[in-house]
Design a protein around this motif. Structure first.
Motif, mmCIF file in Angstrom:
data_model
loop_
_atom_site.group_PDB
_atom_site.id
_atom_site.type_symbol
_atom_site.label_atom_id
_atom_site.label_comp_id
_atom_site.label_asym_id
_atom_site.label_seq_id
_atom_site.Cartn_x
_atom_site.Cartn_y
_atom_site.Cartn_z
ATOM 1 N N THR A 10 0.841 -1.207 0.000
ATOM 2 C CA THR A 10 0.000 0.000 0.000
ATOM 3 C C THR A 10 0.868 1.244 0.000
ATOM 4 O O THR A 10 0.582 2.211 -0.723
ATOM 5 N N ARG A 11 1.927 1.235 0.766
ATOM 6 C CA ARG A 11 2.842 2.384 0.823
ATOM 7 C C ARG A 11 3.472 2.642 -0.549
ATOM 8 O O ARG A 11 3.564 3.775 -1.004
ATOM 9 N N THR A 12 3.915 1.571 -1.201
ATOM 10 C CA THR A 12 4.524 1.696 -2.521
ATOM 11 C C THR A 12 3.501 2.191 -3.536
ATOM 12 O O THR A 12 3.805 3.062 -4.355
ATOM 13 N N LEU A 13 2.290 1.664 -3.474
ATOM 14 C CA LEU A 13 1.241 2.109 -4.383
ATOM 15 C C LEU A 13 0.936 3.593 -4.192
ATOM 16 O O LEU A 13 0.758 4.330 -5.168
ATOM 17 N N ARG A 14 0.925 4.050 -2.953
ATOM 18 C CA ARG A 14 0.718 5.479 -2.682
ATOM 19 C C ARG A 14 1.829 6.325 -3.301
ATOM 20 O O ARG A 14 1.571 7.389 -3.853
ATOM 21 N N ARG A 15 3.054 5.858 -3.189
ATOM 22 C CA ARG A 15 4.180 6.588 -3.774
ATOM 23 C C ARG A 15 4.043 6.675 -5.299
ATOM 24 O O ARG A 15 4.295 7.716 -5.893
ATOM 25 N N LEU A 17 1.276 6.428 -7.072
ATOM 26 C CA LEU A 17 0.143 7.303 -7.386
ATOM 27 C C LEU A 17 0.470 8.770 -7.139
ATOM 28 O O LEU A 17 0.030 9.645 -7.901
ATOM 29 N N LEU A 18 1.246 9.058 -6.093
ATOM 30 C CA LEU A 18 1.651 10.439 -5.829
ATOM 31 C C LEU A 18 2.519 10.972 -6.966
ATOM 32 O O LEU A 18 2.318 12.096 -7.438
#
Length: 183
Positions: A10-15, A17-18
């Protein structure tokens, strides 16, 4: 060889997407600026060329050739084709040189011409220009993360390369086929 099977947290996906969101904002900001800016009709020219369009076409052509070097060196880095140990250095420096080639072109396009839509080729070119710099921004942001899945950077680089080739086709290729290979 990079592992393309690294799981996406989830953290990687947020990065990811950001970075894509910021790149998208850059693309939209360039389009808005180009649309609102009163086109000057001129900008700084580089000596030794017969016209501004000529210098822009040759600089973009050089950037595309460097983009091909980027593509081949990336394939070496990811182990898809054999290559020297210095493929990573080649990849970084060919990218830097490609950016140096396109900066005067984009400055001229935004300052002198703005975002134009008077024919389909020009509209597509303007949209691709915005896309290219948005994709460039996203890729540069993604490079700052060390824990990305192996597929992320090739996808970002592929989008960047496709944008650059599209820009070349709608500008330099068009110029060379209508005006010839002039300097």
């Amino acid at each position: 060889m990079a592992d393309v099977r690294t799981p996406t947290t989830t953290r990687t996906l947020r990065r990811i997407l950001l970075a894509v969101a910021i790149g998208s904002l850059v693309a939209v900001a360039l389009g808005v600026y180009g649309g609102l800016h009163q086109a000057a009709g001129y900008s700084i020219d580089i000596g030794g060329f017969s016209s501004t369009q000529s210098v822009k076409s040759w600089l973009t052509t050089l950037a595309v050739l460097l983009g091909v070097v980027q593509l081949i060196s990336a394939m070496m880095i990811y182990g898809r084709i054999p290559g020297p140990t210095w493929a990573g250095t080649l990849h970084r420096w060919s990218g830097r040189l490609a950016v140096l080639c396109v900066v005067p072109v984009v400055v001229h396009c935004l300052y002198a011409l703005g975002f134009q839509t008077y024919e389909p080729r020009v509209l597509i070119h303007a949209l691709l220009g915005c896309f290219f710099f948005g994709a460039f921004t996203a890729k540069m942001l993604l490079l700052t993360y060390k824990d990305l899945p192996g597929w992320v950077l090739p996808v970002a680089g592929g989008a960047l390369f496709c944008g650059l080739v599209g820009l070349w086709l709608t500008s330099s290729f068009w110029f060379f086929t209508t005006s010839g290979f002039t300097f």
